[in-house]
Enzyme design. Sequence first.
Site, PDB file in Angstrom:
ATOM      1  N   LYS A 113      72.697  18.655  20.946  1.00 45.93           N
ATOM      2  CA  LYS A 113      71.546  18.718  21.652  1.00 45.93           C
ATOM      3  C   LYS A 113      71.548  19.333  23.071  1.00 45.93           C
ATOM      4  O   LYS A 113      70.659  19.816  23.393  1.00 45.93           O
ATOM      5  CB  LYS A 113      70.530  17.326  21.443  1.00 45.93           C
ATOM      6  CG  LYS A 113      70.250  17.302  20.013  1.00 45.93           C
ATOM      7  CD  LYS A 113      69.374  16.117  19.894  1.00 45.93           C
ATOM      8  CE  LYS A 113      68.922  15.500  18.608  1.00 45.93           C
ATOM      9  NZ  LYS A 113      69.939  15.528  17.561  1.00 45.93           N
TER      10      LYS A 113
HETATM   11  C1  LIG Z   1      69.802  15.628  16.303  1.00 51.78           C
HETATM   12  C2  LIG Z   1      70.980  15.857  15.448  1.00 51.78           C
HETATM   13  C3  LIG Z   1      71.368  16.082  14.219  1.00 51.78           C
HETATM   14  C4  LIG Z   1      70.076  16.705  13.262  1.00 51.78           C
HETATM   15  O1  LIG Z   1      69.636  17.941  13.754  1.00 51.78           O
HETATM   16  P1  LIG Z   1      68.298  18.612  13.507  1.00 51.78           P
HETATM   17  O2  LIG Z   1      68.045  19.830  14.319  1.00 51.78           O
HETATM   18  O3  LIG Z   1      67.497  17.425  13.743  1.00 51.78           O
HETATM   19  O4  LIG Z   1      68.340  18.670  12.018  1.00 51.78           O
HETATM   20  C5  LIG Z   1      72.498  15.904  13.472  1.00 51.78           C
HETATM   21  N1  LIG Z   1      73.547  15.615  14.155  1.00 51.78           N
HETATM   22  C6  LIG Z   1      73.360  15.090  15.382  1.00 51.78           C
HETATM   23  C7  LIG Z   1      74.831  14.519  16.192  1.00 51.78           C
HETATM   24  C8  LIG Z   1      72.293  14.884  16.050  1.00 51.78           C
HETATM   25  O5  LIG Z   1      72.410  14.551  17.308  1.00 51.78           O
END
Ligand SMILES: *Cc1c(COP(=O)(O)O)cnc(C)c1O
Length: 473
Positions: A113
Amino acid sequence: MKYISTRGDQTQRGFSEILLEGLAPDGGLYLPTSYPKIDDATLTKWRGLSYAELAGEILSLYIDDIPQADIKALAAKTYTKAVYGFDEITPLKPLEPGLALQALSNGPTLAFKDMAMQLLGNLFEYELARRGESLNILGATSGDTGSAAEYAMRGKKGVRVFMLSPHGRMSPFQQAQMFSLQDPNIHNLAVEGVFDDAQDIVKAVSNDLAFKRQYKIGTVNSINWARLLAQVVYYFAGYFYATKSNAEKVSFTVPSGNFGNVCAGHVARMMGLPIDTLVVATNENNVLDEFFRTGAYRVRGSAETYETSSPSMDISKASNFERFVFDLLGRDGAKVKGLFKDAIEQEGGFQLSADDFAKVAQYGFVSGASRHSDRLATIKDTFERFGVVIDTHTADGLKVAREHTRPGVTMLVLETALPAKFAETIVEAIGQQPQRPSWIAGLDGLESLPKRFVVVPKDTQTVKDYVVQHCQD
Ligand SMILES: *Cc1c(COP(=O)(O)O)cnc(C)c1O
């Protein structure tokens, strides 16, 4: 480039208009009116660029109301070796011929993120200064989103963050990461309740339109178009790192929850990136896997949403999924509204017609699911065979990726977090503690740093009062 809603409102808005917005007024999500097409000559030119330069090029195609030189400067400021530890920003970690991880989790909070949120922090600061405005970001987190938002917004002028989390329910590492921040514009509110209680408070505040306007309340959730756009960049970068010529194709496996990450892959493919297959990997919360196998999208209730050892994928509905369905249905906003507003509200889901479902394969999507025992086995196997320790979400991805590899097509598995974030399950799998990344300062001894947070009851008015008291600081 202008943006429209997925639910039929044809009003066209500029990038900086939608930057600080969540949903479109009709409840839909924003998408560009069309995807810019990248020809072979441009791909070849981009192959030689640094990550930050590549980001500058891609962002410039989608943003026409910020001067190009400023966009490029913001990209250069965001994607640095100092922040991400490596020149390539999202380097590949080869496992075996034709199979590699792409590291998206080398940023300050050790999860992918950061890739988008760090850019959002710089874009928000830029745009707010240009308007002479300020913004109070209110959010609820169970871990990854909140910490990424706080590390992106800390010290940014014009922005304050009020982040609600379930008191005592985050991992010690996640708590320490967030609560050790001493920046005066970051506020941690630990709610006496579970994540859903925190989320309900955020919804209640956001539904009070007068309060929202008066106190300039905003969000940074995953439906924000700028976040998705930032994520498009690493699909291009991964493709260039994995290939020598544009004649080659690459597949990506994406550990998925809200469908934000993999939706960026869809956008990259619509732009002309030679992607063979996009593999959607879920954990036990398999809403998306069920859709890609059957064409049925069935939103789950909280009783059917499981707490797993890949917690950032524990979702009951995929908030970005509507964007893909809009393209799948030929951008028919009325039809999308019928599914995502009417059918989901009245019946809790929908089933695509056979004709519409057949198009999913044309878009090159497949899926699979993984469970706790799969994660443990995959983490152990990857450690024993390659000496690489992966996190639980990446393990879900790698397990499902192996079910979809094809000869002659390189498979990149997106590494969405570093194992240090989920130490408990790593110890369960391999009997030892994962290392913390050396390029991020202050991680050793993080848990013993002084913590700055307030505990609040699960009460909307208390949170509102806190925001009112602290939004002038
Ligand atoms: C947010 C997140 C996901 C999922 O990503 P999306 O964009 O919601 O599909 C997967 N792995 C980690 C470590 C995350 O923080």
